[in-house]
Design a protein around this motif. Structure first.
Motif, PDB file in Angstrom:
ATOM      1  N   ARG A 134       0.455  -1.464   0.111  1.00  0.00           N
ATOM      2  CA  ARG A 134       0.392  -0.292  -0.313  1.00  0.00           C
ATOM      3  C   ARG A 134       0.822   0.728   0.506  1.00  0.00           C
ATOM      4  N   GLN A 135       1.734   1.025   1.181  1.00  0.00           N
ATOM      5  CA  GLN A 135       2.937   1.942   0.647  1.00  0.00           C
ATOM      6  C   GLN A 135       3.152   2.868  -0.473  1.00  0.00           C
ATOM      7  N   ALA A 136       3.648   1.960  -1.158  1.00  0.00           N
ATOM      8  CA  ALA A 136       4.546   2.214  -2.557  1.00  0.00           C
ATOM      9  C   ALA A 136       3.711   2.821  -3.811  1.00  0.00           C
ATOM     10  N   GLY A 137       2.365   2.679  -3.850  1.00  0.00           N
ATOM     11  CA  GLY A 137       1.521   3.117  -3.950  1.00  0.00           C
ATOM     12  C   GLY A 137       1.364   3.128  -5.581  1.00  0.00           C
ATOM     13  N   GLY A 138       1.704   1.756  -5.708  1.00  0.00           N
ATOM     14  CA  GLY A 138       1.567   1.814  -7.258  1.00  0.00           C
ATOM     15  C   GLY A 138       2.496   0.129  -7.634  1.00  0.00           C
ATOM     16  N   PRO A 139       2.006  -0.361  -9.029  1.00  0.00           N
ATOM     17  CA  PRO A 139       2.823  -1.561  -9.008  1.00  0.00           C
ATOM     18  C   PRO A 139       3.563  -1.692  -8.636  1.00  0.00           C
ATOM     19  N   VAL A 140       4.364  -2.530  -7.570  1.00  0.00           N
ATOM     20  CA  VAL A 140       5.930  -2.926  -6.608  1.00  0.00           C
ATOM     21  C   VAL A 140       5.918  -4.210  -7.342  1.00  0.00           C
ATOM     22  N   ALA A 141       7.548  -4.504  -6.859  1.00  0.00           N
ATOM     23  CA  ALA A 141       7.955  -5.970  -7.827  1.00  0.00           C
ATOM     24  C   ALA A 141       8.066  -6.491  -6.214  1.00  0.00           C
ATOM     25  N   THR A 142       8.598  -7.614  -5.981  1.00  0.00           N
ATOM     26  CA  THR A 142       8.604  -8.878  -4.421  1.00  0.00           C
ATOM     27  C   THR A 142      10.254  -7.746  -3.829  1.00  0.00           C
ATOM     28  N   ARG A 143      10.996  -7.440  -4.778  1.00  0.00           N
ATOM     29  CA  ARG A 143      12.049  -7.282  -4.226  1.00  0.00           C
ATOM     30  C   ARG A 143      11.980  -5.792  -3.385  1.00  0.00           C
ATOM     31  N   ALA A 144      10.852  -5.360  -4.202  1.00  0.00           N
ATOM     32  CA  ALA A 144      10.870  -3.447  -3.339  1.00  0.00           C
ATOM     33  C   ALA A 144       9.956  -4.117  -2.312  1.00  0.00           C
ATOM     34  N   VAL A 145       9.288  -5.334  -2.261  1.00  0.00           N
ATOM     35  CA  VAL A 145       8.318  -5.127  -1.107  1.00  0.00           C
ATOM     36  C   VAL A 145       9.663  -5.635   0.235  1.00  0.00           C
ATOM     37  N   GLY A 146      10.252  -6.719  -0.598  1.00  0.00           N
ATOM     38  CA  GLY A 146      11.319  -7.179   0.700  1.00  0.00           C
ATOM     39  C   GLY A 146      12.010  -6.495   1.284  1.00  0.00           C
ATOM     40  N   GLU A 147      13.013  -4.671   0.220  1.00  0.00           N
ATOM     41  CA  GLU A 147      13.359  -3.400   0.412  1.00  0.00           C
ATOM     42  C   GLU A 147      12.584  -2.895   1.534  1.00  0.00           C
ATOM     43  N   ALA A 148      11.296  -2.689   1.533  1.00  0.00           N
ATOM     44  CA  ALA A 148      10.331  -2.240   2.212  1.00  0.00           C
ATOM     45  C   ALA A 148      10.756  -2.778   4.147  1.00  0.00           C
ATOM     46  N   LEU A 149      10.494  -3.908   3.611  1.00  0.00           N
ATOM     47  CA  LEU A 149      10.443  -5.109   5.295  1.00  0.00           C
ATOM     48  C   LEU A 149      11.697  -4.714   5.831  1.00  0.00           C
ATOM     49  N   THR A 150      12.755  -4.185   4.766  1.00  0.00           N
ATOM     50  CA  THR A 150      14.137  -4.689   5.911  1.00  0.00           C
ATOM     51  C   THR A 150      14.378  -5.848   5.773  1.00  0.00           C
ATOM     52  N   LEU A 151      14.416  -6.553   4.490  1.00  0.00           N
ATOM     53  CA  LEU A 151      14.419  -8.433   4.386  1.00  0.00           C
ATOM     54  C   LEU A 151      16.368  -8.339   3.753  1.00  0.00           C
ATOM     55  N   ASP A 152      17.082  -8.828   3.481  1.00  0.00           N
ATOM     56  CA  ASP A 152      17.819  -8.694   3.547  1.00  0.00           C
ATOM     57  C   ASP A 152      17.600  -9.166   1.464  1.00  0.00           C
ATOM     58  N   THR A 153      17.648  -8.528   0.306  1.00  0.00           N
ATOM     59  CA  THR A 153      17.066  -8.912  -0.690  1.00  0.00           C
ATOM     60  C   THR A 153      18.582  -9.794  -1.710  1.00  0.00           C
ATOM     61  N   GLY A 154      19.385  -9.294  -1.654  1.00  0.00           N
ATOM     62  CA  GLY A 154      20.641  -9.893  -2.182  1.00  0.00           C
ATOM     63  C   GLY A 154      20.630 -11.005  -1.987  1.00  0.00           C
ATOM     64  N   VAL A 155      19.549 -12.075  -0.998  1.00  0.00           N
ATOM     65  CA  VAL A 155      20.043 -13.540  -0.987  1.00  0.00           C
ATOM     66  C   VAL A 155      18.641 -14.004  -1.232  1.00  0.00           C
ATOM     67  N   ARG A 156      18.281 -14.373  -2.934  1.00  0.00           N
ATOM     68  CA  ARG A 156      16.993 -14.881  -3.633  1.00  0.00           C
ATOM     69  C   ARG A 156      16.348 -16.301  -2.193  1.00  0.00           C
ATOM     70  N   GLY A 157      17.338 -16.754  -1.153  1.00  0.00           N
ATOM     71  CA  GLY A 157      16.735 -17.524  -0.713  1.00  0.00           C
ATOM     72  C   GLY A 157      15.239 -16.108   0.356  1.00  0.00           C
ATOM     73  N   LYS A 158      16.217 -15.631   0.432  1.00  0.00           N
ATOM     74  CA  LYS A 158      14.590 -14.878   1.540  1.00  0.00           C
ATOM     75  C   LYS A 158      14.142 -14.237   0.650  1.00  0.00           C
ATOM     76  N   LEU A 159      13.773 -13.862  -0.785  1.00  0.00           N
ATOM     77  CA  LEU A 159      12.655 -13.564  -1.514  1.00  0.00           C
ATOM     78  C   LEU A 159      11.738 -14.564  -1.797  1.00  0.00           C
ATOM     79  N   GLU A 160      11.889 -15.375  -2.409  1.00  0.00           N
ATOM     80  CA  GLU A 160      10.782 -16.125  -2.423  1.00  0.00           C
ATOM     81  C   GLU A 160       9.926 -16.786  -1.624  1.00  0.00           C
TER      82      GLU A 160
END
Length: 104
Positions: A51-77
């Motif tokens: 909702r905060q993204a205000g438009g279409p958002v990719a999984t990586r951007a959501v992960g960044e907003a949730l402060t996940l380690d987006t450099g590790v694929r295992g965290k995004l799946e």
């Protein structure tokens, strides 16, 4: 018996069930008239990030907003799976390009 289970799930909010010996939280359908508060806390955080993204958002951007380690694929799946589950249940819309938006 199924009516009793449905009533218990509706009053308990986010029900936890056993699947293959593991505890799994149920994500209710949006169409059933449930509020966001019926979702598990991590799913509520995901909805807020989209909702905060205000438009279409990719999984990586959501992960960044949730402060996940987006450099590790295992965290995004697992996050992608949760986003897809929210889309399947009517809380989000998954676009053809793989991005997510909040349903009105």
């Amino acid at each position: 018996m199924s009516e009793q289970l449905a009533d218990e799930q509706a009053t308990a909010g986010s029900a936890v069930v056993q699947v293959a010996g593991r505890a799994v939280q149920l994500v209710p359908d949006r169409a059933s008239g449930g509020a966001e508060s019926a979702l598990p806390a991590d799913y509520q955080r995901i909805l807020a990030a989209v909702r905060q993204a205000g438009g279409p958002v990719a999984t990586r951007a959501v992960g960044e907003a949730l402060t996940l380690d987006t450099g590790v694929r295992g965290k995004l799946e697992p996050l992608r799976g949760k986003l897809t589950k929210l889309a399947d249940r009517g809380w989000l819309h998954k676009r053809g390009d793989g991005k997510f938006t909040v349903r009105p």
